[in-house]
Enzyme design. Structure first.
Site, PDB file in Angstrom:
ATOM      1  N   CYS A  54       5.581   2.379  15.652  1.00  0.00           N
ATOM      2  CA  CYS A  54       4.133   2.579  15.871  1.00  0.00           C
ATOM      3  C   CYS A  54       3.880   3.469  17.082  1.00  0.00           C
ATOM      4  O   CYS A  54       2.925   3.256  17.836  1.00  0.00           O
ATOM      5  CB  CYS A  54       3.394   1.247  16.034  1.00  0.00           C
ATOM      6  SG  CYS A  54       3.416   0.266  14.558  1.00  0.00           S
TER       7      CYS A  54
ATOM      8  N   LYS B 117       4.550 -12.319  20.312  1.00  0.00           N
ATOM      9  CA  LYS B 117       5.698 -11.686  20.983  1.00  0.00           C
ATOM     10  C   LYS B 117       6.170 -12.542  22.158  1.00  0.00           C
ATOM     11  O   LYS B 117       7.127 -12.205  22.837  1.00  0.00           O
ATOM     12  CB  LYS B 117       5.291 -10.298  21.496  1.00  0.00           C
ATOM     13  CG  LYS B 117       4.929  -9.316  20.385  1.00  0.00           C
ATOM     14  CD  LYS B 117       4.622  -7.964  20.958  1.00  0.00           C
ATOM     15  CE  LYS B 117       3.927  -7.044  19.990  1.00  0.00           C
ATOM     16  NZ  LYS B 117       4.790  -6.540  18.903  1.00  0.00           N
TER      17      LYS B 117
HETATM   18  N1  PLP Z   1       1.092  -2.704  22.104  1.00  0.00           N
HETATM   19  C1  PLP Z   1       2.419  -2.718  22.185  1.00  0.00           C
HETATM   20  C2  PLP Z   1       3.089  -2.098  23.379  1.00  0.00           C
HETATM   21  C3  PLP Z   1       3.171  -3.291  21.171  1.00  0.00           C
HETATM   22  O1  PLP Z   1       4.499  -3.294  21.242  1.00  0.00           O
HETATM   23  C4  PLP Z   1       2.505  -3.848  20.062  1.00  0.00           C
HETATM   24  C5  PLP Z   1       3.263  -4.422  18.940  1.00  0.00           C
HETATM   25  O2  PLP Z   1       4.393  -4.059  18.696  1.00  0.00           O
HETATM   26  C6  PLP Z   1       1.119  -3.823  20.043  1.00  0.00           C
HETATM   27  C7  PLP Z   1       0.433  -3.246  21.080  1.00  0.00           C
HETATM   28  C8  PLP Z   1       0.345  -4.430  18.927  1.00  0.00           C
HETATM   29  O3  PLP Z   1       0.558  -5.788  18.908  1.00  0.00           O
HETATM   30  P1  PLP Z   1      -0.093  -6.667  17.744  1.00  0.00           P
HETATM   31  O4  PLP Z   1       0.488  -6.150  16.476  1.00  0.00           O
HETATM   32  O5  PLP Z   1       0.336  -8.043  18.073  1.00  0.00           O
HETATM   33  O6  PLP Z   1      -1.551  -6.462  17.827  1.00  0.00           O
END
Ligand code: PLP
Length: 417
Positions: free
Chosen positions: A375, A235
């Site tokens: 999510c 990200k």
């Molecule tokens: N936490 C937040 C606030 C997120 O936006 C995301 C992904 O969208 C995650 C955790 C999880 O990230 P990753 O899929 O890179 O583990």
């Protein structure tokens, strides 16, 4: 006389955009790609792509073991990346930055390793309804296995943390408080330094999910004061499969390993094993070396732009977008109104049109956004929503992208009129 506060110099978005090869494409109607899904995953500048490719082309070898030149170069680059990440988040000691695949893995590491060591039946864990599933499910599983209670701090209709509710939960002296720095669904910025102080004063260990803050705000883990901070490289202009868990040294030192095997041992005998020092103790097996090197280059790229300038740019762009979009008929915008409490995420609805239909029409106009629950199903339920359409910004977006978004939404309105 007080020195007036100056806004940082604006980003030169045209020049930045030229650094991202993927953005140089158009659809069959000649419409330039407008990428507004950086909250899901950012694009990568050529310097990051090249750094990863150069590693595979010139330096590819396993690290920390070989005595030959390739392995020594790979090791040096990998450890340099760790130092760059430490500087980026102001971690006092690079060895407290553990390379992982992503935020999800970082949080799971803490939930298993620290969690099983410290959480007992009857303990209270606190998360928030702003959290992504990645900062909810590992704590649900921990609560279930240990017989602990998991409480969710509520959010207001405006998408802010319900401070009274969180305060009342802290009165119950939780063992852990886990919260997001920035909400991926609404863009809400949480005052994590203040909540960390309050949670620690109540006796809690604090984990901050920095997946959405590290790419967009200056992050200083020492100033926040939290015990753990998690981020995802993908990200943050870096390759997929790169991420970091930062933790206070005394916490990490006292924790058992999460994964075991090669690379994380000091000595193995048939009678048992002792663990390596940090950071190796938490980096079992062969790591994603090229990805970590790419992450180091990505944080340097952002540092060179200046995170104050990045934040200022995305704040101005959010201001412009909120102003532009709220003039469209039938549009509903979610999240805090105050720009100081909001990062570059715009979640919205267009009348009764399903968010997936909105995103599909936007895609026909070569505007890439995301639709769904992001999510964050418990948050959606709390706000009485099923899904939203979400546009999210990064350093390569400017007002022309927002104008394209607005025109594409006008088309949605036309189609569904
Ligand atoms: N936490 C937040 C606030 C997120 O936006 C995301 C992904 O969208 C995650 C955790 C999880 O990230 P990753 O899929 O890179 O583990």
């Amino acid at each position: 006389m007080a020195t007036p506060l100056l806004s940082p110099a604006p980003l030169q978005v045209d020049a930045i955009r030229a650094d991202f090869p993927i953005l140089n494409q158009a659809n069959e109607r000649g419409q330039r790609l407008v990428y507004l899904d950086s909250a899901a995953s950012s694009q990568k500048p050529a310097v990051v792509i090249d750094a990863q490719a150069n590693y595979y082309r010139h330096d590819n070898a396993n690290i920390h073991r070989g005595v030959y030149a390739l392995s020594e170069r790979a090791t040096t680059e990998y450890e340099t990346a760790r130092k760059r990440v430490a500087a980026f988040i102001n971690a006092p000691d690079p060895d407290t930055c553990i390379f992982v695949r992503n935020t999800t893995e970082a949080i799971n590491l803490v939930a298993y390793s620290w969690g099983r060591q410290h959480i007992q039946a009857g303990d209270l864990l606190v998360v928030t309804l702003l959290d992504h599933h990645s900062n909810l499910v590992p704590w649900q599983v921990l609560a279930e296995t240990q017989g602990a209670e998991l409480a969710y701090a509520r959010v207001t209709a405006g998408g802010r943390l319900d401070e009274d509710h969180l305060g009342r939960l802290l009165d119950r002296e939780p063992k852990l408080v886990a919260m997001p720095h920035v909400s991926n669904a609404l863009g809400t910025i949480v005052d994590v330094a203040r909540w960390t102080r309050r949670a620690q004063a109540a006796g809690a260990t604090v984990l901050i999910d920095g997946a959405q803050s590290a790419p967009h705000l200056p992050v200083d883990v020492a100033a926040i004061g939290c015990d753990f901070f998690a981020l995802s490289g993908h990200k943050l202009l870096a390759p997929m499969g790169s991420g970091v868990l930062w933790g206070k040294r005394d916490r990490l030192d006292a924790m058992p390993p999460f994964l075991t095997g090669g690379g994380m041992i000091r000595r193995v005998t048939v009678d048992g094993t002792t663990w390596a020092e940090l950071p190796a103790k938490f980096e079992a097996g062969t790591p994603a070396v090229g990805e970590a090197i790419g992450l180091g280059v990505a944080v340097d790229y952002l540092t060179e732009l200046g995170m104050d300038r990045v934040r200022s740019h995305e704040r101005d762009l959010t201001d412009y977008a909120l102003d532009r979009l709220q003039r469209l008929p039938g549009i509903q915008l979610y999240g805090p109104d105050d720009l100081d409490e909001r990062a570059g995420v715009i979640s919205f609805a267009v009348g009764e049109v399903h968010p997936h239909d909105v995103a599909s029409i936007l895609a026909e106009e070569n505007v890439a956004v995301r639709a769904g629950h992001h999510c964050c199903q418990p948050l959606m339920r709390e706000l009485d929503l099923v899904a939203t359409t979400r546009a999210s910004f990064s350093v390569y977006n400017d007002e022309t992208d927002v104008d394209r978004l607005a025109s594409a939404i006008e088309r949605v309105i036309e189609v569904f009129a």
